[in-house]
Write an enzyme that holds these catalytic residues in place. Structure first.
Site: not given
Ligand SMILES: Cc1cc2nc3c(=O)[nH]c(=O)nc-3n(C[C@H](O)[C@H](O)[C@H](O)COP(=O)(O)OP(=O)(O)OC[C@H]3O[C@@H](n4cnc5c(N)ncnc54)[C@H](O)[C@@H]3O)c2cc1C
Length: 378
Positions: A121, A123, A239-240, A266, A277, A334, A363
């Site tokens: 990933t 920025p 696997q991931e 509690r 309930q 909750q 995601t």
């Molecule tokens: C705690 C944490 C640990 C992580 N560890 C790692 C790591 O070790 N190595 C690494 O490389 N990355 C890591 N990541 C990154 C993670 O894999 C990414 O955050 C994730 O893949 C989403 O990318 P993004 O944050 O850029 O979101 P974006 O890609 O910008 O997505 C934003 C939103 O748009 C949606 N979206 C994007 N494309 C589509 C589409 N085609 N159709 C529908 N919706 C879409 C997404 O589902 C999301 O809801 C980590 C992230 C976190 C928060």
């Protein structure tokens, strides 16, 4: 469960109680676990159970990996990312490394001398891996990497990184063929660790920024073939995602267990909270959800231990179990009332740790795309 697996589980559980639970809160404050923990785990055979014996591993099947992930999740010690090291990153080295790389790195990954991270990933891009802009250019006997990564788990504790970078494309219209994997070591010139990011959960896990500024690595640190990075990553995703499903499932089960205990203890309006309930129905619903999840997850573990579960099924399990975990953690919090919002209560930590399961490892929206593509576009 075989006797061998049962005894492995018991031994590992006792080790967690001794080596992790008493220190986890301290690690949450530090924002990372100590590297020595990996050494301690390696000494006991708790890292990389799948790695073949010729490279220092135990050559076990996936049941053992699943047990490690499950027990850490039952213990709610989310800072300890053994699954990431053992089941996500090390397989890239074992499956795509050449013999020299495997001999050099795998024994250290098993012993805990090497702690790994994977840097995909950036920025500017996460879900769309083909949008990455970190570049790798061959200059004589070295690859020179330039770019930035973010959200990298184990970013600080690791000393060995699998980095995804773009290499010159042979065909600019097929960008997936220009992604390559590289092995970067912590002391490589031009490699820098950046900020440890502040998260709402996984407090003891270091999630960091990384920078590559004219980072020079020897030519032979290319992992596998140039331009095959996207294919390698796709091959290992099942696997991931299964790992996230297993974690979510086990933590959801723990939520139900601790909440059942809490509501029995509690009282309000001269009754146990357990006697309302609403409490009974909510917990009955949660218990049913986790039972459903358990059946699916166990079935996939069985399949994965024998052959390899499909990316589609793993995506289904990742999505369903992570969403179920979020629902269950929310309902259980909750039922704890105000105490559920206090960090010292396990349910508060579970709630905070649940949210990211729907985001990382792809995601859930991307998971649904994968499932739908298989259903509709073939
Ligand atoms: C705690 C944490 C640990 C992580 N560890 C790692 C790591 O070790 N190595 C690494 O490389 N990355 C890591 N990541 C990154 C993670 O894999 C990414 O955050 C994730 O893949 C989403 O990318 P993004 O944050 O850029 O979101 P974006 O890609 O910008 O997505 C934003 C939103 O748009 C949606 N979206 C994007 N494309 C589509 C589409 N085609 N159709 C529908 N919706 C879409 C997404 O589902 C999301 O809801 C980590 C992230 C976190 C928060």
């Amino acid at each position: 469960m075989s006797e061998e697996l049962k005894s492995f589980r018991d031994t590992f559980k006792r080790w967690i109680e001794k080596e992790i639970i008493p220190f986890h809160e301290e690690w949450e404050k530090a924002g990372m676990v100590p590297r020595e923990l990996y050494k301690k785990a390696g000494e006991q055979g708790f890292l990389c159970p799948l790695v073949k014996e010729e490279y220092g591993g135990l050559g076990l099947d996936y049941h053992f990996s699943a047990v490690i992930t499950e027990e850490l999740s039952f213990a709610m010690v989310s800072g300890v990312a053994f699954w990431l090291h053992s089941d996500i990153i090390v397989p890239y080295i074992e499956h795509y490394g050449n013999e020299t790389q495997k001999q050099k790195y795998l024994p250290g990954c098993v012993s805990g001398d090497y702690v790994t991270a994977v840097a995909m990933t950036e920025p500017g891009t996460g879900s769309d891996l083909q949008g990455i802009s970190t570049k790798a250019v061959l200059e004589g006997d070295h690859w020179v990497l330039n770019g930035a990564k973010t959200f990298i788990s184990n970013g600080h504790v690791a000393n060995l990184y699998v980095v995804v970078a773009e290499t010159p494309a042979k065909d600019p219209n097929q960008k997936f063929k220009s992604l390559s994997l590289f092995l970067v070591e912590e002391n490589d010139v031009g490699f820098e660790r950046g900020r440890k990011l502040q998260k709402i959960g996984l407090k003891a896990q270091d999630t960091a920024e990384l920078a590559f500024v004219n980072c020079r690595i020897p030519k032979d640190r290319l992992l596998g073939e140039e331009g095959k990075g996207f294919i390698y990553l796709s091959n290992e995703l099942a696997q991931e995602r299964l790992g996230v499903a297993i974690m979510s499932q086990a933590m959801a089960e723990k939520c139900v267990e601790i909440t059942a205990d809490y509501v029995k203890g509690r009282k309000a309006f001269k009754k146990r909270i357990a006697d309302f309930q609403n409490t009974r129905f909510k917990l009955a619903e949660c218990a049913t959800e986790v039972k459903v999840g358990r059946a699916f997850v166990d079935r996939l573990i069985e399949i994965h231990a024998k052959e390899k579960c499909s990316t589609v099924e793993a995506s289904m399990a990742k999505t369903w179990c992570s969403e179920m975990f979020c629902r269950v953690a929310d309902e259980c919090l909750q039922l704890h009332g105000g105490y559920g919002y206090m960090w010292e209560y396990t349910i508060a930590r579970a709630y905070a740790d649940a949210r990211v399961q729907r985001i990382y490892a792809g995601t859930n929206e991307i998971m649904k795309e994968i499932i739908a593509r298989d259903l509709l576009d073939k």
